[in-house]
Design a protein around this motif. Sequence first.
Motif, mmCIF file in Angstrom:
data_model
loop_
_atom_site.group_PDB
_atom_site.id
_atom_site.type_symbol
_atom_site.label_atom_id
_atom_site.label_comp_id
_atom_site.label_asym_id
_atom_site.label_seq_id
_atom_site.Cartn_x
_atom_site.Cartn_y
_atom_site.Cartn_z
ATOM 1 N N LYS A 2 0.854 -1.187 0.000
ATOM 2 C CA LYS A 2 0.000 0.000 0.000
ATOM 3 C C LYS A 2 0.896 1.244 0.000
ATOM 4 O O LYS A 2 1.661 1.463 0.929
ATOM 5 C CB LYS A 2 -0.906 -0.014 1.227
ATOM 6 C CG LYS A 2 -1.906 -1.157 1.225
ATOM 7 C CD LYS A 2 -2.682 -1.234 2.518
ATOM 8 C CE LYS A 2 -3.743 -0.156 2.589
ATOM 9 N NZ LYS A 2 -4.656 -0.337 3.752
ATOM 10 N N GLU A 38 0.852 7.021 -9.506
ATOM 11 C CA GLU A 38 -0.299 6.203 -9.103
ATOM 12 C C GLU A 38 -0.644 5.201 -10.205
ATOM 13 O O GLU A 38 -0.836 4.003 -9.940
ATOM 14 C CB GLU A 38 -1.495 7.100 -8.801
ATOM 15 C CG GLU A 38 -2.755 6.339 -8.440
ATOM 16 C CD GLU A 38 -3.940 7.247 -8.168
ATOM 17 O OE1 GLU A 38 -4.932 6.735 -7.612
ATOM 18 O OE2 GLU A 38 -3.903 8.448 -8.513
ATOM 19 N N TYR A 39 -0.704 5.652 -11.426
ATOM 20 C CA TYR A 39 -1.015 4.789 -12.569
ATOM 21 C C TYR A 39 0.000 3.644 -12.686
ATOM 22 O O TYR A 39 -0.376 2.477 -12.799
ATOM 23 C CB TYR A 39 -1.043 5.637 -13.850
ATOM 24 C CG TYR A 39 -1.148 4.822 -15.106
ATOM 25 C CD1 TYR A 39 -2.363 4.291 -15.516
ATOM 26 C CD2 TYR A 39 -0.016 4.576 -15.884
ATOM 27 C CE1 TYR A 39 -2.459 3.533 -16.681
ATOM 28 C CE2 TYR A 39 -0.102 3.822 -17.039
ATOM 29 C CZ TYR A 39 -1.330 3.305 -17.438
ATOM 30 O OH TYR A 39 -1.407 2.552 -18.572
ATOM 31 N N LYS A 42 -0.206 1.165 -9.657
ATOM 32 C CA LYS A 42 -1.394 0.306 -9.739
ATOM 33 C C LYS A 42 -1.178 -0.784 -10.777
ATOM 34 O O LYS A 42 -1.553 -1.942 -10.559
ATOM 35 C CB LYS A 42 -2.638 1.131 -10.047
ATOM 36 C CG LYS A 42 -3.176 1.875 -8.841
ATOM 37 C CD LYS A 42 -4.444 2.630 -9.162
ATOM 38 C CE LYS A 42 -5.034 3.264 -7.919
ATOM 39 N NZ LYS A 42 -6.254 4.050 -8.214
ATOM 40 N N ASN A 43 -0.578 -0.424 -11.903
ATOM 41 C CA ASN A 43 -0.290 -1.426 -12.934
ATOM 42 C C ASN A 43 0.727 -2.460 -12.456
ATOM 43 O O ASN A 43 0.767 -3.570 -12.982
ATOM 44 C CB ASN A 43 0.200 -0.759 -14.221
ATOM 45 C CG ASN A 43 -0.939 -0.162 -15.004
ATOM 46 O OD1 ASN A 43 -2.095 -0.537 -14.833
ATOM 47 N ND2 ASN A 43 -0.630 0.778 -15.876
ATOM 48 N N CYS A 46 0.326 -2.598 -6.947
ATOM 49 C CA CYS A 46 0.265 -1.922 -5.648
ATOM 50 C C CYS A 46 -1.111 -1.317 -5.428
ATOM 51 O O CYS A 46 -1.789 -0.925 -6.377
ATOM 52 C CB CYS A 46 1.296 -0.798 -5.581
ATOM 53 S SG CYS A 46 3.007 -1.334 -5.679
ATOM 54 N N GLU A 47 -1.513 -1.224 -4.171
ATOM 55 C CA GLU A 47 -2.659 -0.405 -3.808
ATOM 56 C C GLU A 47 -2.116 1.009 -3.617
ATOM 57 O O GLU A 47 -1.066 1.185 -2.983
ATOM 58 C CB GLU A 47 -3.276 -0.860 -2.495
ATOM 59 C CG GLU A 47 -4.057 -2.143 -2.561
ATOM 60 C CD GLU A 47 -4.684 -2.442 -1.208
ATOM 61 O OE1 GLU A 47 -5.579 -1.683 -0.778
ATOM 62 O OE2 GLU A 47 -4.242 -3.418 -0.591
ATOM 63 N N VAL A 48 -2.827 2.001 -4.148
ATOM 64 C CA VAL A 48 -2.327 3.371 -4.075
ATOM 65 C C VAL A 48 -3.438 4.302 -3.607
ATOM 66 O O VAL A 48 -4.576 4.200 -4.068
ATOM 67 C CB VAL A 48 -1.797 3.856 -5.441
ATOM 68 C CG1 VAL A 48 -1.279 5.289 -5.353
ATOM 69 C CG2 VAL A 48 -0.714 2.919 -5.965
ATOM 70 N N ARG A 50 -3.760 8.499 -3.254
ATOM 71 C CA ARG A 50 -3.099 9.767 -3.539
ATOM 72 C C ARG A 50 -3.928 10.877 -2.925
ATOM 73 O O ARG A 50 -5.135 10.928 -3.096
ATOM 74 C CB ARG A 50 -2.975 9.974 -5.058
ATOM 75 C CG ARG A 50 -2.380 11.320 -5.448
ATOM 76 C CD ARG A 50 -2.264 11.467 -6.970
ATOM 77 N NE ARG A 50 -3.375 10.946 -7.719
ATOM 78 C CZ ARG A 50 -4.523 11.598 -7.956
ATOM 79 N NH1 ARG A 50 -4.716 12.808 -7.480
ATOM 80 N NH2 ARG A 50 -5.479 11.032 -8.670
ATOM 81 N N THR A 180 8.936 0.081 -6.284
ATOM 82 C CA THR A 180 8.860 -1.374 -6.491
ATOM 83 C C THR A 180 10.193 -2.039 -6.192
ATOM 84 O O THR A 180 10.211 -3.174 -5.730
ATOM 85 C CB THR A 180 8.352 -1.724 -7.903
ATOM 86 O OG1 THR A 180 9.199 -1.150 -8.892
ATOM 87 C CG2 THR A 180 6.918 -1.227 -8.097
#
Length: 185
Positions: A2, A38-39, A42-43, A46-48, A50, A180
């Motif tokens: 997260k 964020e984009y 998420k790809n 991950c949970e994001v 903002r 990551t």
Amino acid sequence: MKVFINPGHMPGVDPGAVNPVSGLRECDVALAVGKLIEYYLKNAGCEVLRLQSDNLNGESPTYPNVCQTANDWGADVFVSLHCNAFNGYARGIETLVFNFGGQAERLAACVHKQLVDTEQSIDSQIPDRGLKQRQNLSVLRNTDMPAILVEMGFIDNDYDVILLENKQDAIAKAIARGVTDYANL
């Protein structure tokens, strides 16, 4: 993992630093880069969450409290996005942590390496200003998880501002890769 993304400053309340020639505002760069991070995260699975808010630690009930929101959400890491400004001549990238020696420093090192490598591949003259300890910043002091503040460049510098205006996608990818990288340690 997260990941809490905090684009620094807030339009209409505190724009942060502003380029004296182009009028480019720190809050706008931070938000644009934050949305891209964020984009990408998420790809990557991950949970994001903002949040761009001028309320860092409960100063105003009008806006969401950034630190409390990240803590309540149970974020694993916190990344605050900013642009430096000083005298028009200073330039470079730096990443701030509350204390050296912990998980925040490990996160900072991963993000900073990716960001420096990326920005220096675009402009070999941009300085690596390194990791710095800053215990007076609310977002580093009042968050429960490893937290970093990324200064992506100097918005008042004629060279750095070119990166901040035109290379936001590359900057966002670098920061996301750093997060990551940290997750995979």
